[in-house]
Structures are given as structure tokens and as C-alpha cells.
Design an enzyme around this catalytic site. Sequence first.
Site, short mmCIF file in Angstrom:
data_model
loop_
_atom_site.label_atom_id
_atom_site.label_comp_id
_atom_site.label_asym_id
_atom_site.label_seq_id
_atom_site.Cartn_x
_atom_site.Cartn_y
_atom_site.Cartn_z
N HIS A 68 53.81 54.36 12.05
CA HIS A 68 53.48 55.72 12.50
C HIS A 68 54.20 56.02 13.81
O HIS A 68 54.38 55.15 14.66
CB HIS A 68 51.97 55.95 12.61
N ASP A 70 53.44 58.76 15.85
CA ASP A 70 52.64 59.47 16.87
C ASP A 70 51.94 58.48 17.80
O ASP A 70 51.78 57.30 17.48
CB ASP A 70 51.63 60.40 16.21
N ASP A 96 51.68 50.42 20.15
CA ASP A 96 50.97 51.16 19.10
C ASP A 96 51.58 52.54 18.90
O ASP A 96 51.18 53.50 19.56
CB ASP A 96 49.50 51.26 19.47
N GLU A 131 48.70 59.64 12.52
CA GLU A 131 47.84 58.48 12.29
C GLU A 131 46.75 58.39 13.35
O GLU A 131 45.61 58.03 13.05
CB GLU A 131 48.68 57.21 12.29
N GLU A 132 47.10 58.71 14.58
CA GLU A 132 46.15 58.59 15.68
C GLU A 132 45.11 59.72 15.71
O GLU A 132 44.10 59.60 16.40
CB GLU A 132 46.89 58.58 17.02
N GLU A 161 51.81 47.85 12.45
CA GLU A 161 50.81 47.77 13.51
C GLU A 161 50.99 46.44 14.23
O GLU A 161 51.41 45.45 13.63
CB GLU A 161 49.39 47.87 12.96
N HIS A 370 46.59 51.80 23.57
CA HIS A 370 45.92 52.92 24.22
C HIS A 370 45.61 52.68 25.70
O HIS A 370 44.88 53.47 26.30
CB HIS A 370 44.61 53.29 23.49
#
Length: 399
Positions: A68, A70, A96, A131-132, A161, A370
Site C-alpha cells: 500500500h 498511503d 509502513d 489501506e490506512e 507489510e 505510525h
Amino acid sequence: MDAPAAIDLLRGLVSIPSLSEHEAEAATWLSAQMAGAGFDRAYVDEAGNAVGEMGPTDAGRIVVLLGHIDTVPGGIEVRVEDTPDGSVLYGRGSVDAKGPLASFVAAVSRVGSTFATEGAIRLIVVGAVEEESASSKGARFIRSRFDGTAEPIPDACIIGEPSRWNRMTLGYKGRLLVDLGATRAMTHTAGPEAGITTVATDLWALVESFAASHNEGLDKAFAQLLPSLRSIVTQSDGLEESVSAHIGLRLSPEFDPAPLVEAIQAWAAARSESTPPTAPTLEPGNAADTTLDGDHLSIHLDYRGYEPAWRSDNRNPLVRSFLAAIRTVAPEGTRPSFLVKTGTSDMNVVGPAWQCPILAYGPGDSALDHTPNEHVSLDEYTRAIEVLTQALRNYAATP
């Protein structure tokens, strides 16, 4: 694509902000990089995903490498710093999950068109959007595209991931988000009625109690129902007061959300002194809501982001290809391993639909996801590319 070029690819991708629903610039840039790296086809699809394909469109086997593009919010200066353990790249998404996505691109570039054609295998790299944001728009589009009718269901799928270079993730917990909104007429704080905030705290107490009962006798986090109270906000205009709350739940495998939803609905009916409505039926990817209007209190509930947990097995050609690749690349004494995670990923979206061998792989320490300290080891990143390249070659050689 050699190691310096792969590092340039990662740094360039991390340097382009791409919050969920704002990925267009990064997707356009990445598709151009894939075209320049020798992919047979590279484009941005109708959902906004960056897609690169290597190998013939009529190949006998298809492998989707679903990452992903984003990220969550948070500006981190993109930079490379030297540490005692080697150079690391800082930046939002470095772990991530732009690190895993860039490693997909570099590895497929190394496999090359000639090898893919001769091996009758089609490798499809996807930098999926949203995705997020819990919508998983990009993954749902790819799932629908490869549905066995429009295009064949993939023979294998690799989710991008962070797992560290020598580990594979075989499962993710599910998710359910519950949003509460409650409103009532203002009352004096010296009066007998409890403040509006207690509506939210009562709901949280119900969810906590439900989870505690469900988790009795379950020692491992992957098997448990894990709730989190993410926010409570109160407001007043002098005539009405309101409260909103956001509760997240990480779901255990085979967890049926229906009893929990029914318990929440019954609580809301009793709290608002209204007639209990029929509890909504939850379906993956679809939101459901209900409103209960009492004489003194109105409660609105949104159930969204529902995805069941998914766990793959470790006995299939894809896993064996990775095990052999890790052993080939690993320094002496290093052993490959498996793990399951308490978060969710696009594995939850495509795994149940495709039912094919699937695992998640990518460089980086997921504990940095994050965080304001997000960074990835460049040594680990380049080693993961070597593992991916070898694993894809191993899988292509599998009868």
C-alpha cells in the site's frame, strides 16, 4: 535494479506525501519508476493504485504483490543517518509500508521480463490506496478485478507489510469500529441526571465487560478480543449537550460480532428508553448504522471498518519458496520464522476471497509503525530485496 538504485527508489517514494485519499502524486511517480525499471506494463488503475506487471498477460500462474502506498499523518524529515548498526532511512511510510512496497518493485525488476516469460509467470506489483483509512479501496478493487471471471484468481499473494527480513506474517486479527453519538437537552449540573459523558463511558464499560468475558481462558493476544477507547468528545451550545466516542476492536479468529452488536443495541435502547430496533447485520467492507430516539436522549451508532481475522497456513509452495530464500540469503545461524499480528492489513480483504497461499513480508520493525521515530535499516531493506528476488524465482520453478 542494483542496491543504490533501490535505495533511491525508496527515498524518492518516501519523500512524496501520500496520506490516505491523497495518493495520486505518489502513484503516478511510482508507476513511472516501474516503467523505467523494465516492467512490461506500468500504470495507475481506476482506483488510483500504482500497478506494475512483469510477464505475459496469459501466463499460467499469477502472483500479486499487494503493498500500500498511503500513510498515516505525521511529517518526519526524510533523511539517511549512519548508526553503529548501519545506515537508516527516516520518513513517514519508510516502514509502513513504502519500504515493503519499494522492495517489491526492486525484486520484480531483478527477476526481469525474460525470466517471467520463460517461467510462464505473471508478477503484479500493486501500490494500493486507502489501506490506512479502513476503506481498503485499492485492495477491494484488485480483489474484484481478479475474481475468477474478469481475470483469474491469483495463484499466490504477498502482502507488503513490515515483518523483518527473515520473518513471514501468516495472519492478522480482524477489526470493528463503533462510533457513538448521543444528544440531549441541557440540564443543570446540580440536578439528579448524570452528565452526557456517562453515555460514552457506559458503552465503553459494556464493551470492556464483553471482551473480558470472551477472553476468559485465552492467553494469547491473537485469540483475544482486544478493545480500545480511542476518543470521547463532549460539546454544548447551551441548549443541547452531546457526546461522541470512537471505540476500536481487534477481533479474534472466527469471532462472530453479532452477539456484541446485539448487546450494544439492547444497551442503547435501554439507555435512551426507546424501542430496540433490529440489530444490523455486519458485512466486511460495509458500514451499518442505527438511531434510537427517546424522549430525553437520542443515540446514534455507526458500525464500520468490519473485517474478519484471517490466518494462512505454512504448508504451501509460497511459504516453502520464502523459507528456502531466507536460508540462502541469511548469515550462518539465522533462522526464518513465522508470526501473526494483532493489527489488520489488506490480507484480511483479499485472503477470504482468493483462498490462495498468502503471506505478508517486508523489511522494517512494525513497532515503529505510525510513530514519530519511523525509520528502516537500509541493510535490512536491501537484504529483503534479495530474499524476495530469490523467493519469486523459487516459486516460478515450483511445478
